[in-house]
Design a protein around this motif. Sequence first.
Motif, PDB file in Angstrom:
ATOM      1  N   LYS A   2       0.906  -1.250  -0.085  1.00  0.00           N
ATOM      2  CA  LYS A   2      -0.192   0.033  -0.009  1.00  0.00           C
ATOM      3  C   LYS A   2       0.912   1.127   0.015  1.00  0.00           C
ATOM      4  O   LYS A   2       2.002   1.346   0.746  1.00  0.00           O
ATOM      5  N   PRO A   5       0.466   7.997   2.929  1.00  0.00           N
ATOM      6  CA  PRO A   5       0.824   8.178   4.144  1.00  0.00           C
ATOM      7  C   PRO A   5       0.569   6.877   5.010  1.00  0.00           C
ATOM      8  O   PRO A   5      -0.571   6.277   4.977  1.00  0.00           O
ATOM      9  N   ARG A   6       1.165   6.633   5.920  1.00  0.00           N
ATOM     10  CA  ARG A   6       0.946   5.285   6.838  1.00  0.00           C
ATOM     11  C   ARG A   6      -0.009   5.911   7.946  1.00  0.00           C
ATOM     12  O   ARG A   6       0.040   7.041   8.410  1.00  0.00           O
ATOM     13  N   GLU A   7      -1.007   5.101   8.431  1.00  0.00           N
ATOM     14  CA  GLU A   7      -1.809   5.400   9.558  1.00  0.00           C
ATOM     15  C   GLU A   7      -0.874   5.425  10.984  1.00  0.00           C
ATOM     16  O   GLU A   7       0.040   4.323  11.225  1.00  0.00           O
ATOM     17  N   LYS A   8      -1.341   6.077  11.776  1.00  0.00           N
ATOM     18  CA  LYS A   8      -0.927   6.233  12.945  1.00  0.00           C
ATOM     19  C   LYS A   8      -1.007   4.860  13.798  1.00  0.00           C
ATOM     20  O   LYS A   8      -2.223   4.293  13.646  1.00  0.00           O
ATOM     21  N   PRO A   9      -0.245   4.217  14.638  1.00  0.00           N
ATOM     22  CA  PRO A   9      -0.257   2.944  15.375  1.00  0.00           C
ATOM     23  C   PRO A   9      -1.489   3.060  16.272  1.00  0.00           C
ATOM     24  O   PRO A   9      -1.458   4.203  16.934  1.00  0.00           O
ATOM     25  N   LEU A  10      -2.244   2.308  16.482  1.00  0.00           N
ATOM     26  CA  LEU A  10      -3.387   2.091  17.667  1.00  0.00           C
ATOM     27  C   LEU A  10      -2.792   2.164  19.097  1.00  0.00           C
ATOM     28  O   LEU A  10      -1.888   1.495  19.393  1.00  0.00           O
TER      29      LEU A  10
END
Length: 57
Positions: A2, A5-10
């Motif tokens: 993918k 931008p990467r999602e912030k970690p939970l």
Amino acid sequence: MKEGPREKPLGLDMPFDEAFARFLGTDPKEVSENIERGKQKRGPPKQPPPVDDESPD
């Protein structure tokens, strides 16, 4: 893979084993009800942009 931008970690404010135990104890019916409720609030999901089938030469 993918792109974008990467999602912030939970971030969880509890130990992994406690979070995992809570996850395993979740009623699947409750999860599906919450998903449906979320769809009603937000509307239909956004469609991804069309992909060109032409490959760069």
